[in-house]
Design a protein around this motif. Structure first.
Motif, PDB file in Angstrom:
ATOM      1  N   CYS A   1       0.830  -1.215   0.000  1.00 49.46           N
ATOM      2  CA  CYS A   1       0.000   0.000   0.000  1.00 49.46           C
ATOM      3  C   CYS A   1       0.858   1.256   0.000  1.00 49.46           C
ATOM      4  O   CYS A   1       0.496   2.275  -0.634  1.00 49.46           O
ATOM      5  CB  CYS A   1      -0.931  -0.014   1.205  1.00 49.46           C
ATOM      6  SG  CYS A   1      -2.181  -1.305   1.172  1.00 49.46           S
TER       7      CYS A   1
ATOM      8  N   THR B   1       2.121   1.746  -3.532  1.00 44.87           N
ATOM      9  CA  THR B   1       0.998   2.204  -4.366  1.00 44.87           C
ATOM     10  C   THR B   1       0.685   3.672  -4.102  1.00 44.87           C
ATOM     11  O   THR B   1       0.474   4.455  -5.048  1.00 44.87           O
ATOM     12  CB  THR B   1      -0.239   1.342  -4.089  1.00 44.87           C
ATOM     13  OG1 THR B   1       0.055  -0.026  -4.350  1.00 44.87           O
ATOM     14  CG2 THR B   1      -1.408   1.783  -4.949  1.00 44.87           C
ATOM     15  N   ALA B   2       0.658   4.062  -2.840  1.00 47.72           N
ATOM     16  CA  ALA B   2       0.347   5.457  -2.505  1.00 47.72           C
ATOM     17  C   ALA B   2       1.421   6.407  -3.033  1.00 47.72           C
ATOM     18  O   ALA B   2       1.103   7.505  -3.522  1.00 47.72           O
ATOM     19  CB  ALA B   2       0.213   5.594  -0.992  1.00 47.72           C
TER      20      ALA B   2
ATOM     21  N   VAL C   1       0.817   6.812  -6.824  1.00 45.36           N
ATOM     22  CA  VAL C   1      -0.373   7.613  -7.135  1.00 45.36           C
ATOM     23  C   VAL C   1      -0.162   9.068  -6.749  1.00 45.36           C
ATOM     24  O   VAL C   1      -0.554   9.991  -7.497  1.00 45.36           O
ATOM     25  CB  VAL C   1      -1.602   7.021  -6.424  1.00 45.36           C
ATOM     26  CG1 VAL C   1      -2.818   7.928  -6.629  1.00 45.36           C
ATOM     27  CG2 VAL C   1      -1.907   5.625  -6.933  1.00 45.36           C
TER      28      VAL C   1
ATOM     29  N   VAL D   1      -1.801   5.610   2.939  1.00 47.15           N
ATOM     30  CA  VAL D   1      -2.220   6.782   2.162  1.00 47.15           C
ATOM     31  C   VAL D   1      -2.160   8.042   3.024  1.00 47.15           C
ATOM     32  O   VAL D   1      -1.704   9.104   2.566  1.00 47.15           O
ATOM     33  CB  VAL D   1      -3.630   6.554   1.599  1.00 47.15           C
ATOM     34  CG1 VAL D   1      -4.131   7.805   0.882  1.00 47.15           C
ATOM     35  CG2 VAL D   1      -3.643   5.370   0.658  1.00 47.15           C
TER      36      VAL D   1
ATOM     37  N   THR E   1      -7.632  11.708  -6.838  1.00 47.65           N
ATOM     38  CA  THR E   1      -6.529  10.935  -6.258  1.00 47.65           C
ATOM     39  C   THR E   1      -7.053   9.809  -5.375  1.00 47.65           C
ATOM     40  O   THR E   1      -6.576   8.662  -5.448  1.00 47.65           O
ATOM     41  CB  THR E   1      -5.613  11.856  -5.449  1.00 47.65           C
ATOM     42  OG1 THR E   1      -5.107  12.899  -6.307  1.00 47.65           O
ATOM     43  CG2 THR E   1      -4.453  11.083  -4.855  1.00 47.65           C
TER      44      THR E   1
ATOM     45  N   THR F   1      -6.599   5.829  -6.124  1.00 47.50           N
ATOM     46  CA  THR F   1      -5.924   5.038  -5.091  1.00 47.50           C
ATOM     47  C   THR F   1      -6.805   3.889  -4.625  1.00 47.50           C
ATOM     48  O   THR F   1      -6.332   2.754  -4.453  1.00 47.50           O
ATOM     49  CB  THR F   1      -5.562   5.931  -3.897  1.00 47.50           C
ATOM     50  OG1 THR F   1      -4.774   7.038  -4.363  1.00 47.50           O
ATOM     51  CG2 THR F   1      -4.779   5.148  -2.859  1.00 47.50           C
TER      52      THR F   1
END
Length: 474
Positions: free
Chosen positions: A120, A123-124, A127, A243, A278, A282
């Motif tokens: 995660c 990924t964050a 993005v 995130v 966003t 996400t």
């Protein structure tokens, strides 16, 4: 629904604790608040003592604290630490009151799923880099909607701010997630089953904790909605923490280098649109990754009470119990067989095996009377042919010790051995007597076998010719 078959989503994890009561989340919150206030006072005392013991500009620090100037390293550090203290406060309250284990606040697995957290985070980062690029392009096109530059011109504290942004901000973000998406979601989910209540009701409290204008608060609400939904969808706080941490780290790093003003409380329409886009991207990417990796969303319910092992049946409690076995290990038709009268955890598999065919452990004898075989009809005497002489005519059976003619067939092997058919003692029925009648001698005692009758009625004498009766010895 049977608890054994029930699965709990993240917002219902408090109910997976067997000792859950509806009032315990309230008590956990009050105790956590008390711990947090105590830790905050302790932090203030330490801060005051440190300021007095050093040559710090106390007046400047007080002015920055009054304005909550996050560009000041001292105020920034104090603010971060004061928020991080929510983690130990909530942890201690949960450990005392429940739900337990306290890892249920992290995920349905009862802990932080570290590999999923790293996924995660990556990924964050990807993005938010794309979002930052889009925001930069929008600033060029719409300069009025761009972020306000930082008023901080002093670069002497740059490295301190960068270190705090990279090392302390992730814990600050995790603390807020544990309180608003962890404790509050599970407290509300324990009372209300539908996840919408657990996702939406904590949002106003989260928004009020950020002093922004309406557009800024709308931006915060969008993030809170995303964090609550992604927590429920992935069964844990890992995605929301990742995130949240990357978002805050991006803002404070840019603020440390003077690109944005970290004290700005005004939002913009463009910023709100970018934030919505966003969070949507996400969420889509994280959900896709969660599906591909098989990330668990629910937790199986605690196993219900297993069927208790039947206690040993006392002797005489049921029909079919075998004599001499107090627990009644055998049964007849219509009488259930006892599952086991021993504890398998008390025996090693090397000696006794694993199939359960072992003797029961030695226990104290039961006080109940032992079961005996039910009385039945006495069997009829065996009918055997009369003894035959060599010429085929029936004759009386010769007496013991006398010469016996060779019979046509030896029936001695068919007879029962001398003595009772069952050993004597409690729990053993009396032996069935030998059948009497022609051709069946009475039971011969060991004494008569040792002193056979001589046939002339005289008493046996010893080698010296003396009588071996009961005469007193000389």
């Amino acid at each position: 629904m049977d608890q054994l078959d029930q699965h709990y989503a993240y917002h219902r994890l408090a109910r997976s604790w067997p000792q859950y009561r509806w009032w315990k989340p309230l008590l956990t919150g009050l105790l956590g608040l008390a711990f947090y206030l105590a830790l905050t006072v302790l932090l203030l005392v330490v801060g005051v003592v440190a300021a007095l013991a050093t040559s710090a500009d106390t007046q400047r620090i007080m002015e920055a604290a009054e304005a909550l100037d996050l560009s000041n390293p001292v105020i920034f550090a104090f603010t971060l630490v004061s928020l991080i203290l929510m983690i130990p406060a909530l942890g201690m309250a949960t450990f005392i009151i429940g739900p337990k284990p306290i890892g249920l606040l992290s995920s349905v697995a009862g802990r932080i799923r570290w590999r999923w957290l790293v996924t995660c985070v990556v990924t964050a980062i990807a993005v938010f880099l794309a979002s930052l690029l889009v925001s930069t392009l929008l600033t060029v096109v719409f300069p009025e909607d761009g972020p306000a530059p930082s008023a901080q011109q002093d670069t002497s504290a740059l490295w301190i701010l960068l270190a705090l942004s990279l090392l302390a901000v992730p814990f600050q973000a995790a603390a807020e997630e544990y309180v608003f998406r962890g404790y509050l979601m599970q407290a509300i989910g324990g009372w209300l089953r539908h996840p919408a209540f657990a996702i939406l009701l904590p949002i106003p409290l989260f928004v009020l904790g950020h002093g922004y204008d309406p557009l800024g608060q709308a931006d915060v609400a969008v993030f809170a909605l995303f964090a609550g939904w992604i927590t429920w969808r992935t069964g844990g706080l890992e995605a929301a923490i990742a995130v949240h941490a990357i978002n805050n780290m991006t803002i404070f790093v840019l603020g440390a280098v003077g690109v944005v003003d970290v004290n700005n409380t005004e939002g913009s329409v463009g910023g709100l649109v970018v934030s919505v886009a966003t969070m949507a991207v996400t969420a889509a990417v994280i959900v896709r990754l969660a599906n591909r990796r098989g990330i668990g969303r629910t937790r199986p319910g605690a196993a219900g009470p297993t069927a208790a092992r039947p206690d040993p049946v006392p002797a005489g409690a049921g029909q079919g119990a075998h004599p001499g076995f107090p627990g009644g290990m055998h049964a007849v038709a219509g009488v259930p067989v006892q599952v086991r009268s021993w504890d398998p955890t008390q025996y090693g598999t090397g000696r006794h095996g694993t199939d359960g065919h072992v003797d029961a452990p030695i226990t104290a004898p039961s006080a109940a009377p032992l079961v005996q075989h039910p009385a039945g009809p006495t069997p009829a005497p065996l009918q055997r042919p009369a003894w035959q002489d060599p010429f085929g005519s029936p004759v009386d059976r010769p007496r013991a010790g006398a010469a016996q003619p060779a019979p046509g067939r030896d029936y001695t092997a068919d007879r029962h051995p001398p003595g009772p058919s069952h050993p004597g003692g409690p729990g053993y029925p009396a032996g069935t007597p030998y059948p009497s009648g022609p051709g069946y001698p009475a039971a011969t005692s060991a004494a008569s076998a040792a002193r056979p009758d001589s046939g002339d009625g005289q008493e046996a004498r010893d080698d010296d010719g003396d009588r071996s009766g009961d005469e007193p010895g000389r």
